[in-house]
Design a protein around this motif. Structure first.
Motif, PDB file in Angstrom:
ATOM      1  N   LEU A  42       0.841  -1.202   0.000  1.00 24.53           N
ATOM      2  CA  LEU A  42       0.000   0.000   0.000  1.00 24.53           C
ATOM      3  C   LEU A  42       0.873   1.248   0.000  1.00 24.53           C
ATOM      4  CD1 LEU A  42      -2.703   1.458   0.162  1.00 24.53           C
ATOM      5  CD2 LEU A  42      -2.671   1.080   2.652  1.00 24.53           C
ATOM      6  N   MET A  60      -7.871  -0.649  -3.330  1.00 20.90           N
ATOM      7  CA  MET A  60      -7.857   0.588  -4.104  1.00 20.90           C
ATOM      8  C   MET A  60      -9.085   0.711  -5.004  1.00 20.90           C
ATOM      9  SD  MET A  60      -5.277   1.919  -2.737  1.00 20.90           S
ATOM     10  CE  MET A  60      -5.282   3.481  -3.596  1.00 20.90           C
ATOM     11  N   ARG A  69     -11.584  -1.426   2.354  1.00 15.67           N
ATOM     12  CA  ARG A  69     -10.402  -0.844   2.996  1.00 15.67           C
ATOM     13  C   ARG A  69     -10.464  -0.957   4.511  1.00 15.67           C
ATOM     14  NH1 ARG A  69     -10.146   4.638  -0.695  1.00 15.67           N
ATOM     15  NH2 ARG A  69      -9.619   3.537  -2.627  1.00 15.67           N
ATOM     16  N   PHE A  78      -5.027   5.933   2.527  1.00 18.32           N
ATOM     17  CA  PHE A  78      -6.070   5.969   1.503  1.00 18.32           C
ATOM     18  C   PHE A  78      -6.510   7.399   1.213  1.00 18.32           C
ATOM     19  CE2 PHE A  78      -6.905   1.576   3.181  1.00 18.32           C
ATOM     20  CZ  PHE A  78      -6.487   0.907   2.039  1.00 18.32           C
ATOM     21  N   TYR A  98      -6.134   0.910 -11.141  1.00 22.62           N
ATOM     22  CA  TYR A  98      -5.362  -0.049 -10.344  1.00 22.62           C
ATOM     23  C   TYR A  98      -5.595  -1.436 -10.926  1.00 22.62           C
ATOM     24  CZ  TYR A  98      -5.406   3.922  -7.203  1.00 22.62           C
ATOM     25  OH  TYR A  98      -5.267   5.177  -6.673  1.00 22.62           O
TER      26      TYR A  98
END
Length: 148
Positions: free
Chosen positions: A56, A90, A96, A104, A119
């Protein structure tokens, strides 16, 4: 095998690698255009992390570096990772983890610099350069960022 993005798109291949689990993590990205020409790379140490968080961080760093480069503003960016979890996070905000809200939020805020960010999932074979950089990163002492 790596595949180039379509014309007028730019692709970051991101990866993270560690020595041991848990262990020191390195994150690495390589940016190329639709001709496959390398435009930028980075290799950074991110400490001892979970592999998902390292991946991430690699995605967020690619977005940060793209946002810092005026040439990439209002362009279409593709971020490719071999992490199914990261691509899922994503692409689907409901998946998430709230604990990573700051990462984020940073990615979402910076995304406004671009026409789009896509993504996508890649496999190790197509992400070879970023994977190789990540494995080398865990043995280096200094961070590296370069625009070519």
């Amino acid at each position: 095998m790596w595949s180039p993005p379509i014309t007028n798109r730019f692709k970051w291949n991101v990866d993270g690698s560690s020595i041991g689990k848990p262990g020191p993590f390195g994150i690495d990205d390589a940016l190329r255009n639709h001709h496959g020409i390398l435009l930028g790379i980075f290799s950074l140490s991110v400490g001892i992390l979970d592999s998902n968080i390292a991946e991430l961080r690699a995605v967020v760093k690619a977005i940060e570096l793209s946002a810092s480069n005026c040439f990439l503003h209002h362009k279409h960016i593709i971020i490719e990772s071999d992490s199914a979890n990261i691509i899922s996070w994503m692409n689907n905000p409901h998946n998430r983890h709230w604990i990573h809200h700051k990462l984020f939020s940073s990615a979402q805020r910076l995304a406004s610099c671009f026409d789009s960010i896509t993504y996508t999932r890649s496999y190790w074979e197509s992400n070879h350069m970023a994977d190789h950089l990540a494995k080398q990163r865990v043995h280096r002492i200094s961070d590296f960022i370069a625009w070519l």
